[in-house]
Design a protein around this motif. Sequence first.
Motif, PDB file in Angstrom:
ATOM      1  N   UNK A 210       0.811  -1.219   0.000  1.00  0.00           N
ATOM      2  CA  UNK A 210       0.000   0.000   0.000  1.00  0.00           C
ATOM      3  C   UNK A 210       0.847   1.274   0.000  1.00  0.00           C
ATOM      4  N   UNK A 211       2.171   1.134   0.085  1.00  0.00           N
ATOM      5  CA  UNK A 211       3.038   2.310   0.069  1.00  0.00           C
ATOM      6  C   UNK A 211       2.921   3.118   1.341  1.00  0.00           C
ATOM      7  N   UNK A 212       2.684   4.412   1.200  1.00  0.00           N
ATOM      8  CA  UNK A 212       2.636   5.318   2.356  1.00  0.00           C
ATOM      9  C   UNK A 212       1.240   5.423   2.975  1.00  0.00           C
ATOM     10  N   UNK A 213       0.282   4.704   2.423  1.00  0.00           N
ATOM     11  CA  UNK A 213      -1.076   4.746   2.976  1.00  0.00           C
ATOM     12  C   UNK A 213      -1.108   4.209   4.406  1.00  0.00           C
ATOM     13  N   UNK A 214      -2.016   4.772   5.197  1.00  0.00           N
ATOM     14  CA  UNK A 214      -2.240   4.238   6.544  1.00  0.00           C
ATOM     15  C   UNK A 214      -3.070   2.957   6.416  1.00  0.00           C
ATOM     16  N   UNK A 215      -2.510   1.839   6.868  1.00  0.00           N
ATOM     17  CA  UNK A 215      -3.152   0.540   6.650  1.00  0.00           C
ATOM     18  C   UNK A 215      -3.824  -0.008   7.907  1.00  0.00           C
ATOM     19  N   UNK A 216      -3.821   0.753   9.000  1.00  0.00           N
ATOM     20  CA  UNK A 216      -4.331   0.234  10.274  1.00  0.00           C
ATOM     21  C   UNK A 216      -5.777  -0.232  10.166  1.00  0.00           C
ATOM     22  N   UNK A 217      -6.619   0.599   9.537  1.00  0.00           N
ATOM     23  CA  UNK A 217      -8.042   0.236   9.421  1.00  0.00           C
ATOM     24  C   UNK A 217      -8.197  -0.989   8.525  1.00  0.00           C
ATOM     25  N   UNK A 218      -7.510  -0.989   7.368  1.00  0.00           N
ATOM     26  CA  UNK A 218      -7.599  -2.126   6.447  1.00  0.00           C
ATOM     27  C   UNK A 218      -7.098  -3.400   7.120  1.00  0.00           C
ATOM     28  N   UNK A 219      -6.006  -3.303   7.877  1.00  0.00           N
ATOM     29  CA  UNK A 219      -5.456  -4.473   8.559  1.00  0.00           C
ATOM     30  C   UNK A 219      -6.454  -5.039   9.562  1.00  0.00           C
ATOM     31  N   UNK A 220      -7.088  -4.183  10.326  1.00  0.00           N
ATOM     32  CA  UNK A 220      -8.054  -4.652  11.328  1.00  0.00           C
ATOM     33  C   UNK A 220      -9.277  -5.277  10.678  1.00  0.00           C
ATOM     34  N   UNK A 221      -9.721  -4.693   9.550  1.00  0.00           N
ATOM     35  CA  UNK A 221     -10.879  -5.254   8.833  1.00  0.00           C
ATOM     36  C   UNK A 221     -10.538  -6.646   8.310  1.00  0.00           C
ATOM     37  N   UNK A 222      -9.351  -6.776   7.697  1.00  0.00           N
ATOM     38  CA  UNK A 222      -8.917  -8.080   7.178  1.00  0.00           C
ATOM     39  C   UNK A 222      -8.810  -9.092   8.310  1.00  0.00           C
TER      40      UNK A 222
END
Length: 470
Positions: A210-222
């Motif tokens: 995802x590069x520089x995107x904040x992935x915290x929300x996506x990680x928790x959803x996954x």
Amino acid sequence: MFTICQGQLLQFYATFAATFSIFSYGVQHGWTAPAIAKLLSNESTIQITEAESSWLASIEMVTLAISSIICVNISKYISARTVCILQVIPSITGWLLIAFGTNVYYFYISRVLVGFVDVFDFLSIPVYLSEISNPNIRGALMCVIPLMCCAGSIYSYFFGYLLSIQTFALISLSIPLINALLMIKLPESPYYLIFQNRFDEGKQVLQQLRGKENIDIEFEIIKRNLDEQKSHEISWHKLFTNSLNRSALIIIISVTMIQQISGGQTIGSYLHLILEETNLDINIEVTATIFPFVQLFTSIVSVFIIDKVGRRKLLLFSCFGCILTLISLGIYFYFEKNREQLYWIPLPSIYLYSFFFNSGLADIGLILSGELFPTYIKTYGAAMGCLTYGLFGFIANKLYQTMVDLVGLYFVFWFYSGATLLGVCYIYFVLPETNCKSLSEIQVMMNKSTSKNKNIALDGLGVNTISSKL
């Protein structure tokens, strides 16, 4: 303005490295067209009969059932990425058998191995690409699969005719070797890592993708989505007993059936015979060569438009185009006495059919098999997609000659156009739109759709008290 971030560059590399194995498969899949012609000639050092050539052409399809079961059982223990890497072994072995084979049985074994490469690739790569890609470019990346397969077939078609069977096999042996080198740096699927409770690794790979995107929300959803899926038993019967999986399976089977009964597989297989039946003063070899180039061009265009237009709209456009071109081909072959006045119909219709078919119908089964099924059952769903493709492809090929013999070639094209029209109805009223949705969002959408259908059914039985959550 369209910009590419570092994460997307990694996704592009992973797509190229993974789908290069599809290019490798396309070369092996297309090998039979030039090889059979050479093996049947008097100059061949290895002579084969017409019956043996038929087996050589179809034995790959026959092995799909066995190879699907084996691949699914393997995928219980390893990731889609690893399955993709493993296909290099049967691919290399297949070329060695062709290069050093002394009779047709070496070639038979080679085609069986190509069947394994087929299933290993088409079960693992759609799953892998769907799990590493951003929702807004996932469709484009998935469209690279048929593009690379078509490019491999074109390579095989040209060089297979120019070179001897042994020389072509030895040169083509380098393709899976290059593929193996490309896949050394292939990133693992974050979905697989998180599913295996390797959370730190999964989060790290997801961040890289995802590069520089904040992935915290996506990680928790996954993570939450996969935690729910871990409670499910993983087995074949779950495809049929679980309502969500069953809905996804019905869609995959239906779309694959539409794809095959619209004539794509059959017209490609019998293209030379169809061109001969036109009775036009043309060079059939040159005319037939243009067909795969149209496929390749359309596959390239699809990469850039599928995520902008959407799956449903592109499919409907594809179907309507196929219907019109099939009707026009039927008209040409129906009016035998007026063919001199209708000489302008067949070639544009065949090429336009190739354009319309490859703009949507050729790709959709691959894309949806990687999107609709939950992670825990995805390889089983993809395996059923491969089986369905093989089954309906076999039926379509067998029905072609039967319909030609009993009624005529014109009826074949009108039959395909009518069947495609039924497909339009299914796509318009049933097929969900997955464009630009994350895999988690697609699962939520499928759950809502399944719940709605259950509620409607229960209301019809007079049951009014239904839990809002299944």
